[in-house]
Every structure is written in structure tokens, then in C-alpha cells.
Design an enzyme around this catalytic site. Structure first.
Site, PDB file in Angstrom:
ATOM      1  N   ARG A 147       0.674  -1.262  -0.061  1.00 29.51           N
ATOM      2  CA  ARG A 147      -0.102  -0.065   0.020  1.00 29.51           C
ATOM      3  C   ARG A 147       0.824   1.212  -0.131  1.00 29.51           C
ATOM      4  O   ARG A 147       1.904   1.319   0.750  1.00 29.51           O
ATOM      5  CB  ARG A 147      -0.837  -0.012   1.276  1.00 29.51           C
ATOM      6  CG  ARG A 147      -1.985   1.029   1.275  1.00 29.51           C
ATOM      7  CD  ARG A 147      -2.754   1.208   2.377  1.00 29.51           C
ATOM      8  NE  ARG A 147      -1.933   1.946   3.397  1.00 29.51           N
ATOM      9  CZ  ARG A 147      -2.577   2.615   4.650  1.00 29.51           C
ATOM     10  NH1 ARG A 147      -3.688   2.216   4.839  1.00 29.51           N
ATOM     11  NH2 ARG A 147      -1.950   3.631   5.370  1.00 29.51           N
ATOM     12  N   TYR A 159      -3.378  11.542   5.910  1.00 27.90           N
ATOM     13  CA  TYR A 159      -3.659  10.010   6.231  1.00 27.90           C
ATOM     14  C   TYR A 159      -2.533   9.294   5.940  1.00 27.90           C
ATOM     15  O   TYR A 159      -2.102   9.316   4.787  1.00 27.90           O
ATOM     16  CB  TYR A 159      -5.192   9.587   5.830  1.00 27.90           C
ATOM     17  CG  TYR A 159      -5.088   8.094   6.079  1.00 27.90           C
ATOM     18  CD1 TYR A 159      -4.710   7.230   5.204  1.00 27.90           C
ATOM     19  CD2 TYR A 159      -4.963   7.544   7.463  1.00 27.90           C
ATOM     20  CE1 TYR A 159      -4.675   5.930   5.353  1.00 27.90           C
ATOM     21  CE2 TYR A 159      -4.885   6.069   7.815  1.00 27.90           C
ATOM     22  CZ  TYR A 159      -4.717   5.374   6.656  1.00 27.90           C
ATOM     23  OH  TYR A 159      -4.563   4.199   6.862  1.00 27.90           O
ATOM     24  N   ASP A 210      -5.269   3.651  -0.029  1.00 31.90           N
ATOM     25  CA  ASP A 210      -6.407   4.082   1.001  1.00 31.90           C
ATOM     26  C   ASP A 210      -6.878   5.450   0.610  1.00 31.90           C
ATOM     27  O   ASP A 210      -6.216   6.191   1.331  1.00 31.90           O
ATOM     28  CB  ASP A 210      -5.958   3.497   2.403  1.00 31.90           C
ATOM     29  CG  ASP A 210      -7.086   3.711   3.453  1.00 31.90           C
ATOM     30  OD1 ASP A 210      -6.930   2.894   4.352  1.00 31.90           O
ATOM     31  OD2 ASP A 210      -8.220   4.182   2.988  1.00 31.90           O
ATOM     32  N   HIS A 212      -9.247   6.461   2.392  1.00 31.38           N
ATOM     33  CA  HIS A 212      -9.792   6.865   4.074  1.00 31.38           C
ATOM     34  C   HIS A 212     -10.905   7.690   4.059  1.00 31.38           C
ATOM     35  O   HIS A 212     -10.906   8.547   4.920  1.00 31.38           O
ATOM     36  CB  HIS A 212      -8.363   7.410   4.763  1.00 31.38           C
ATOM     37  CG  HIS A 212      -8.387   6.907   6.018  1.00 31.38           C
ATOM     38  ND1 HIS A 212      -8.677   7.408   6.875  1.00 31.38           N
ATOM     39  CD2 HIS A 212      -7.683   5.772   6.818  1.00 31.38           C
ATOM     40  CE1 HIS A 212      -8.462   6.812   8.120  1.00 31.38           C
ATOM     41  NE2 HIS A 212      -7.908   5.661   7.900  1.00 31.38           N
ATOM     42  N   GLU A 236      -9.099   1.747  -1.536  1.00 35.96           N
ATOM     43  CA  GLU A 236      -9.843   1.454  -0.155  1.00 35.96           C
ATOM     44  C   GLU A 236     -10.548   2.682   0.282  1.00 35.96           C
ATOM     45  O   GLU A 236     -10.289   3.820   0.082  1.00 35.96           O
ATOM     46  CB  GLU A 236      -8.930   0.916   0.781  1.00 35.96           C
ATOM     47  CG  GLU A 236      -9.340   0.767   2.047  1.00 35.96           C
ATOM     48  CD  GLU A 236      -8.468   0.642   3.058  1.00 35.96           C
ATOM     49  OE1 GLU A 236      -7.424   0.124   2.696  1.00 35.96           O
ATOM     50  OE2 GLU A 236      -8.722   0.385   4.196  1.00 35.96           O
ATOM     51  N   GLU A 262     -13.361  -1.772   6.869  1.00 35.57           N
ATOM     52  CA  GLU A 262     -12.696  -2.137   8.153  1.00 35.57           C
ATOM     53  C   GLU A 262     -13.300  -1.595   9.490  1.00 35.57           C
ATOM     54  O   GLU A 262     -13.042  -1.794  10.421  1.00 35.57           O
ATOM     55  CB  GLU A 262     -11.162  -1.265   7.992  1.00 35.57           C
ATOM     56  CG  GLU A 262     -11.275   0.129   7.845  1.00 35.57           C
ATOM     57  CD  GLU A 262      -9.839   0.548   7.820  1.00 35.57           C
ATOM     58  OE1 GLU A 262      -8.997   0.227   6.906  1.00 35.57           O
ATOM     59  OE2 GLU A 262      -9.297   1.429   8.648  1.00 35.57           O
ATOM     60  N   ARG A 283     -13.818  -5.537   3.740  1.00 35.85           N
ATOM     61  CA  ARG A 283     -12.458  -5.579   4.792  1.00 35.85           C
ATOM     62  C   ARG A 283     -12.692  -5.840   6.291  1.00 35.85           C
ATOM     63  O   ARG A 283     -12.058  -5.718   7.113  1.00 35.85           O
ATOM     64  CB  ARG A 283     -11.909  -3.839   4.629  1.00 35.85           C
ATOM     65  CG  ARG A 283     -11.611  -3.645   3.282  1.00 35.85           C
ATOM     66  CD  ARG A 283      -9.969  -3.617   3.329  1.00 35.85           C
ATOM     67  NE  ARG A 283      -9.473  -2.624   4.216  1.00 35.85           N
ATOM     68  CZ  ARG A 283      -8.404  -2.968   4.781  1.00 35.85           C
ATOM     69  NH1 ARG A 283      -7.731  -4.039   4.850  1.00 35.85           N
ATOM     70  NH2 ARG A 283      -7.654  -1.838   5.619  1.00 35.85           N
ATOM     71  N   GLU A 339      -4.232  -7.471   5.164  1.00 36.96           N
ATOM     72  CA  GLU A 339      -3.224  -6.296   5.637  1.00 36.96           C
ATOM     73  C   GLU A 339      -2.288  -6.928   6.729  1.00 36.96           C
ATOM     74  O   GLU A 339      -2.809  -7.338   7.817  1.00 36.96           O
ATOM     75  CB  GLU A 339      -4.181  -5.125   5.984  1.00 36.96           C
ATOM     76  CG  GLU A 339      -3.469  -3.773   6.460  1.00 36.96           C
ATOM     77  CD  GLU A 339      -4.265  -2.845   6.731  1.00 36.96           C
ATOM     78  OE1 GLU A 339      -5.416  -2.955   6.802  1.00 36.96           O
ATOM     79  OE2 GLU A 339      -3.878  -1.829   7.124  1.00 36.96           O
ATOM     80  N   TRP A 402     -11.646  11.762   9.058  1.00 38.17           N
ATOM     81  CA  TRP A 402     -10.234  11.424   8.949  1.00 38.17           C
ATOM     82  C   TRP A 402      -9.611  10.644   8.224  1.00 38.17           C
ATOM     83  O   TRP A 402     -10.199   9.582   8.217  1.00 38.17           O
ATOM     84  CB  TRP A 402      -9.744  11.232  10.593  1.00 38.17           C
ATOM     85  CG  TRP A 402      -8.281  11.004  10.521  1.00 38.17           C
ATOM     86  CD1 TRP A 402      -7.090  11.661  10.256  1.00 38.17           C
ATOM     87  CD2 TRP A 402      -7.837   9.584  10.888  1.00 38.17           C
ATOM     88  NE1 TRP A 402      -5.874  11.139  10.550  1.00 38.17           N
ATOM     89  CE2 TRP A 402      -6.424   9.988  10.864  1.00 38.17           C
ATOM     90  CE3 TRP A 402      -8.245   8.420  11.277  1.00 38.17           C
ATOM     91  CZ2 TRP A 402      -5.487   8.840  11.085  1.00 38.17           C
ATOM     92  CZ3 TRP A 402      -7.362   7.527  11.380  1.00 38.17           C
ATOM     93  CH2 TRP A 402      -6.079   7.573  11.198  1.00 38.17           C
TER      94      TRP A 402
HETATM   95  C1  CS2 Z   1      -6.165   2.205   7.829  1.00 32.02           C
HETATM   96  C2  CS2 Z   1      -5.833   1.999   9.380  1.00 32.02           C
HETATM   97  O1  CS2 Z   1      -4.966   0.369   7.843  1.00 32.02           O
HETATM   98  C3  CS2 Z   1      -5.944   0.951   7.185  1.00 32.02           C
HETATM   99  O2  CS2 Z   1      -6.527   0.608   6.087  1.00 32.02           O
HETATM  100  O3  CS2 Z   1      -7.597   2.438   7.312  1.00 32.02           O
HETATM  101  O4  CS2 Z   1      -4.738   2.431   9.634  1.00 32.02           O
HETATM  102  C4  CS2 Z   1      -6.662   3.051  10.268  1.00 32.02           C
HETATM  103  O5  CS2 Z   1      -6.835   4.226   9.931  1.00 32.02           O
HETATM  104  C5  CS2 Z   1      -6.747   2.731  11.604  1.00 32.02           C
HETATM  105  O6  CS2 Z   1      -6.685   1.300  11.816  1.00 32.02           O
HETATM  106  C6  CS2 Z   1      -7.486   3.277  12.561  1.00 32.02           C
HETATM  107  O7  CS2 Z   1      -7.376   2.980  13.809  1.00 32.02           O
HETATM  108 MG    MG Z   2      -8.121   1.657   5.728  1.00 25.42          MG
END
Ligand code: CS2
Ligand code: MG
Length: 402
Positions: A147, A159, A210, A212, A236, A262, A283, A339, A402
Site C-alpha cells: 500500500r 492520512y 487507501d 480513507h 480502499e 474495516e 475489509r 493487511e 479523518w
Molecule cells: C487504515 C488504518 O490500515 C488501514 O487501512 O485505515 O490505519 C486505520 O486508519 C486505523 O486502523 C484506525 O485505527
Molecule cells: Mg483503511
């Protein structure tokens, strides 16, 4: 096999983890990860004050009945706190069952479907060249899927960019920091990054990214379309996915594979995305989506619609979750990728485990149960320290994902 004790262990070896330990009358113990980044004590209390009293005396072999008891019996269903608590109990009971039957958990859920589990790592850099160098580092470590997240010209922070070298930890001690965001600058820059990465590393390296939760559907459609020449493994969290139908618009405009989930905690958060084939990878994770039992349900639905798994595996998911994830990953038919943001040595010392990374893949090990434990004495030397995930605003000061 009655449960005679259960306790929550909160420890902070560099970052906070919440671990449930369940003990049976036979002296067998099982572990479950209950870590919810930035809201750890909410889950710790949910377990200690509300769940554990109802566990004592129950038969640890009755995993499905206990899952339903904690889900249907609680009245207030779903949500990250409830489902992380249920996940921890479920995971611990699978661990106990494997130990009691002297077999690794993957043998209890269908056996191995593959020899090892493809994983992806997190490469990030303050700028494009830093990120290219980071991808090269991860490729040299043997990763076949990486990634890539980069700082964005004109933005002080964004991010996914690690402060250190190998480890990315977004949670910060003290009160939440705030960063400023510009989707326009992000959309203008990101295709440049992946064009460069393809020029540097060729076509075979799996590249992931990502977003995000930061785009609107049409912005995500633009991003996906602009990345098509660089054939990402996935894009993602293109948009916040409470409105699952949002992905229809993205899907109409781009063939870039989409991953989401996630932050989902039950099948109800994703069944429309899956049934309408609006995504390519789901995810959801062991720790935040109700444990191994519920993750299997989600994967079974996904299999019907050609959706593959791609479980979250950031550093705020403990080695207990990683171990459980790998038992799930090596068995589930429609596995996609896992991941693997490797934990720090101090975290690994608190959670000794059997799983190994080798040449871009991972293996859960053949230890009975999950093959992970917790060094309680060492865990106790790392007291909890409140920490928060950052907050994010657009340049005009409006709150943003975020
Ligand atoms: C992110 C994470 O790994 C990912 O795909 O989205 O780092 C996420 O920001 C954190 O797990 C939040 O606690
Ligand atoms: Mg993520």
C-alpha cells in the site's frame, strides 16, 4: 467445559491494546482481541461490567449459542463497542476449542484452502520520492503487495504517512490533533504518484491505496478512473460507506477494484454492497466484526457475489487478532489479501505468537488454538495511556472524515 474465569487485560506497549482472557475449569485459556482504537476503555468496561458476569458458568464449547446470547440477548444490537466485545468472546472460545481438541483453529473451520496467506504492507513517505523509496524498502523485505500513501504537496499532513520508519501508528497520546485537508490537491496529486510507482516497479507488484473515507462518490469516481492506467489491486474506503448505495455511482465510472469495510461491524453494514457487487473486497475484521464466527458469515455471503476478503490488519489490531485473522484467511475459500502492518518488538514481546512472515506471505502456525498468548507480567508494565485518532478539517475549517 465450564468457564470459571474471564478478565480484561489493558496494556500499552507503545499503543493501547485490550485483551480478553477466558479460563475454563479444565485450566485451558483462550484469548480475544477487544481493541477499539481511541475508545479502548469503552470495550473494556462493556466486557468487564456487562458481559463477563454472564459468561461465568457457561459451557465454553457452545460458541454459537454464546454469540447469539450476547447479540440477541443484549437488545441494543450492533455498533463497534458491542461487536468488538462479542468478537473478543468468540475469538477466545475458538482458541479454547482448538486447544481442547489439540488442533489449530483453521482445522475447525474447514482446514487449509491454501499453503500461505498473501499480505500487504504499508509504505509511506512525506513526498513522492520518499514514498517511492519506502515502496522499494517493502519490496526488498519480500512483500508482493504494498500500500502506498504519500504526503500531498501543499498540505502539512495527511492520512497514512508514518512519522517514523517502519511502523505506522496514528493514535496519539493527549487530545486529538487536527489536520487540514484538500480533496482537490489529493485528486490532482495521487495519479502522479501511481504513474511514478508503475514506472519504477513495473506491472507485477500489487499496489494498493487507501482514500480513507475522504471523497464524495463523484470525486471517488474521478480518482478511480484516473488510476485505471496503473491497475491498482484496490482503492480502499473511497467514500464513507454508511450510504452503501453511494458506491453505485463510483462503480458506473471506473474499473478500479474497490475495497471497504474495516469500520463495519456486522453483515448488515455491507450486505447491499456485496449483493449489488458494488465492491470487490470486504475489509471486515475478526476484532471489529463479531469474531471468527461472524466473519465467516460475511465471507460466505461475499462468495456468492464474487467478492473476496481483504481483512484490515493495522497496528491497532493486536497480534491476537492477527493470529485469528490468519487462521480465517488460510481457510476461507474467497480469500483476497490480508493487511499486515507489522507490530513493534515491544508489542510482539507482550503477545508471543506462532505466525510468521516470509516472502510476502504469512502462515498462522500449527499450534493448537490460535497460536498466540499474552505475557501478563510484561503487559502489566505498560499501563494504559489515553490516546486518540487525529481529527480532520478541510482548508476552510469544516469537519471532514479523518
Ligand atoms: C487504515 C488504518 O490500515 C488501514 O487501512 O485505515 O490505519 C486505520 O486508519 C486505523 O486502523 C484506525 O485505527
Ligand atoms: Mg483503511
Amino acid at each position: 467445559m465450564k468457564i470459571v474465569d474471564a478478565r480484561v487485560i489493558v496494556s500499552c506497549p507503545g499503543r493501547n491494546f485490550v485483551t480478553l482472557k477466558v479460563v475454563t475449569e479444565d485450566g485451558i485459556h483462550g484469548l480475544g482481541d477487544a481493541t477499539l482504537n481511541g475508545r479502548e476503555l469503552a470495550v473494556a468496561s462493556y466486557l468487564t461490567d456487562h458481559v463477563i458476569p454472564c459468561l461465568i458458568g457457561r459451557d465454553a464449547r457452545r460458541i454459537e449459542d454464546i454469540w447469539q446470547y450476547l447479540y440477541k440477548g443484549v437488545y441494543w444490537r450492533r455498533g463497534p463497542v458491542t461487536m468488538s466485545a462479542i468478537a473478543a468472546v468468540d475469538t477466545a472460545l475458538w482458541d479454547i476449542k482448538g486447544k481442547a481438541l489439540d488442533t489449530p483453529v483453521y482445522n475447525l473451520i474447514g482446514g487449509r484452502s491454501r499453503d500461505s496467506v498473501l499480505v500487504y504492507g504499508h509504505a509511506s513517505g512525506r513526498d513522492l520520492e520518499d514514498t517511492v523509496a519506502a515502496v522499494a524498502t517493502y519490496q526488498a523485505m519480500g512483500y508482493k503487495a504494498i500500500r502506498a500513501q504519500s504526503g500531498i504537496p501543499g498540505l502539512a499532513s495527511t492520512y497514512g504517512v508514518s512519522k517514523g520508519d517502519l511502523y505506522y501508528e496514528p493514535a496519539e497520546k493527549g487530545l486529538p490533533s487536527e489536520s487540514l485537508w484538500s480533496t482537490e490537491r489529493y485528486l490532482n496529486f495521487t495519479p502522479t504518484l501511481f504513474k511514478r510507482l508503475r514506472q519504477e516497479f513495473g506491472d507485477d507488484l500489487h499496489l494498493l491505496h487507501d482514500a480513507h473515507h475522504r471523497c464524495t462518490p463523484i470525486e471517488a469516481a474521478r480518482l478511480g478512473k484516473s488510476l485505471e492506467p496503473y491497475h491498482l489491486f484496490w482503492l480502499e474506503d473511497a467514500v464513507p460507506a454508511e450510504a452503501q448505495e453511494s458506491f453505485r455511482l463510483i462503480r458506473q465510472h471506473t474499473t478500479t477494484p474497490l475495497a471497504v469495510g474495516e469500520i463495519f461491524n456486522t453483515i448488515h453494514d455491507c450486505y447491499q454492497l456485496i449483493q449489488e457487487q458494488l465492491i470487490d473486497y470486504i475489509r471486515t475484521t475478526v476484532v471489529h466484526a463479531g469474531g471468527i464466527s461472524h466473519l465467516r458469515r460475511i465471507a460466505s455471503l461475499a462468495e456468492l457475489y464474487h467478492v473476496r476478503t481483504g481483512s484490515h490488519g493495522a497496528t491497532d489490531l493486536s497480534p491476537v487478532c492477527m493470529a485469528a485473522a490468519l487462521h480465517f484467511d488460510i481457510s476461507v475459500h474467497n480469500f483476497g489479501i490480508q493487511e499486515y502492518m507489522r507490530h513493534t518488538p515491544e508489542t510482539d514481546a507482550v503477545f508471543p505468537h506462532a505466525y510468521v512472515f516470509q516472502d510476502g506471505t504469512m502462515y498462522p502456525g500449527d499450534t493448537p488454538g490460535l497460536g498466540v498468548d499474552i505475557n501478563e507480567a510484561l503487559a502489566a508494565t505498560y499501563p494504559y495511556e489515553r490516546a486518540y485518532l487525529p481529527m480532520n478539517r478541510t482548508l476552510d475549517g469544516t469537519m471532514h472524515s479523518w
